[in-house]
Design an enzyme around this catalytic site. Structure first.
Site, PDB file in Angstrom:
ATOM      1  N   HIS A 185      85.442  54.266  -9.502  1.00 41.13           N
ATOM      2  CA  HIS A 185      85.484  55.609  -8.946  1.00 41.13           C
ATOM      3  C   HIS A 185      84.057  55.632  -8.174  1.00 41.13           C
ATOM      4  O   HIS A 185      83.985  56.048  -7.180  1.00 41.13           O
ATOM      5  CB  HIS A 185      85.367  56.523 -10.117  1.00 41.13           C
ATOM      6  CG  HIS A 185      85.241  57.959  -9.579  1.00 41.13           C
ATOM      7  ND1 HIS A 185      85.723  59.013 -10.436  1.00 41.13           N
ATOM      8  CD2 HIS A 185      85.240  58.495  -8.423  1.00 41.13           C
ATOM      9  CE1 HIS A 185      85.500  60.313  -9.815  1.00 41.13           C
ATOM     10  NE2 HIS A 185      85.174  59.861  -8.578  1.00 41.13           N
ATOM     11  N   GLU A 224      81.185  58.552  -0.872  1.00 36.52           N
ATOM     12  CA  GLU A 224      80.301  57.742  -2.051  1.00 36.52           C
ATOM     13  C   GLU A 224      79.231  57.274  -1.676  1.00 36.52           C
ATOM     14  O   GLU A 224      78.128  57.607  -2.423  1.00 36.52           O
ATOM     15  CB  GLU A 224      81.055  56.592  -2.679  1.00 36.52           C
ATOM     16  CG  GLU A 224      82.489  57.069  -3.479  1.00 36.52           C
ATOM     17  CD  GLU A 224      81.995  58.046  -4.864  1.00 36.52           C
ATOM     18  OE1 GLU A 224      81.240  57.506  -5.651  1.00 36.52           O
ATOM     19  OE2 GLU A 224      82.547  59.064  -4.969  1.00 36.52           O
ATOM     20  N   HIS A 255      75.940  59.396  -3.433  1.00 36.59           N
ATOM     21  CA  HIS A 255      75.482  58.641  -4.342  1.00 36.59           C
ATOM     22  C   HIS A 255      74.510  57.196  -3.733  1.00 36.59           C
ATOM     23  O   HIS A 255      73.640  56.832  -4.534  1.00 36.59           O
ATOM     24  CB  HIS A 255      76.629  57.880  -5.288  1.00 36.59           C
ATOM     25  CG  HIS A 255      77.262  58.919  -5.839  1.00 36.59           C
ATOM     26  ND1 HIS A 255      76.660  60.063  -6.822  1.00 36.59           N
ATOM     27  CD2 HIS A 255      78.604  59.673  -5.750  1.00 36.59           C
ATOM     28  CE1 HIS A 255      77.488  60.854  -7.121  1.00 36.59           C
ATOM     29  NE2 HIS A 255      78.792  60.559  -6.558  1.00 36.59           N
TER      30      HIS A 255
END
Length: 244
Positions: A58, A105, A109
């Site tokens: 994930h 992502e 992040h």
């Protein structure tokens, strides 16, 4: 007095140096998050159709910071050699042919993880996530302890115990509760944590069981939503679903 002053100056210099090396907003933990495709897709019908029988990535999330550099745009050409592995190990379950999941992502992040020199490029960030994912080999570890998708219900302690016994650290395990009065919970997501040197460390085992707000995850890419995952209840049987 002169000696004392010299020592104080040395101490001040050391503290100043330490401050430069370890900035106050630097993350201290990386969370490698796996999700079980069948559980995720059971909540995203009819747009999600997993034909995947293994835990997929994930994300790799630092514990501090969200979207730290909006001007640092994702560029798939910089990770071209990683793409075959990413398509298999880190797929977008909603849009398999798209790179939008990875783009998000990185935006959310990766730009924060990049505060560390070891992750300060897109290739380093995605490459390290894949490296850690393959090193952990979560599927094989669970199978080793006879934790497999089936109609059998497990105790949460069995799942936790398999991970703790093999890796020597405590994971964070999240489930889905299909309804308010359900007498079981569905295994959905497993987080395993690393320190800044990529050494395994305990995740916070007992954290709030409040549902993660969808707003906190962002609405740019649907696959990155928490989708109702909450920390599993120790007193409720765990269902590890087979492929549909």
């Amino acid at each position: 007095m002169k000696l004392c002053s010299a020592l104080l100056l040395c101490l001040a210099a050391a503290l100043s140096s330490a401050f430069v090396i370890s900035p106050p907003h630097m993350w201290t933990k990386l969370i490698l998050t796996h999700h079980w495709p069948n559980t995720f897709c059971s909540m995203e019908k009819p747009v999600c159709h997993p034909n995947i029988s293994f835990w997929t990535l994930h994300g790799l999330w630092p514990n501090k910071g969200i979207a730290c550099n909006s001007s640092w745009h994702f560029n798939s050409s910089l990770i071209e050699d990683l793409l075959p592995d990413m398509k298999k190990s880190w797929p977008d379950l909603l849009n398999p042919s798209s790179s939008s999941f990875w783009k998000y992502e990185w935006y959310k992040h990766g730009t924060c993880a990049a505060k560390a020199d070891s992750l300060n490029s897109q290739h380093k960030y995605f490459g390290k996530a894949l490296e850690l994912y393959h090193k952990l080999d979560l599927d094989s570890v669970l199978k080793k302890f006879d934790i497999i998708p089936s109609e059998t219900y497990y105790k949460l302690s069995q799942v936790e115990g398999a991970i703790e016994n093999f890796y020597g650290v405590k994971p964070k395990i999240q489930c889905v509760h299909p309804s308010k009065n359900a007498d079981f919970q569905i295994l959905g997501q497993i987080e395993i944590c690393f320190d800044i040197d990529f050494t395994l460390m305990d995740c916070e085992k007992y954290v709030t069981t409040q549902k993660i707000s969808k707003g906190d995850w962002g609405s740019v890419i649907a696959v990155d939503k928490a989708s109702g995952f909450i920390v599993c209840d120790h007193d409720v049987p765990v269902y590890y679903p087979l492929l549909p």
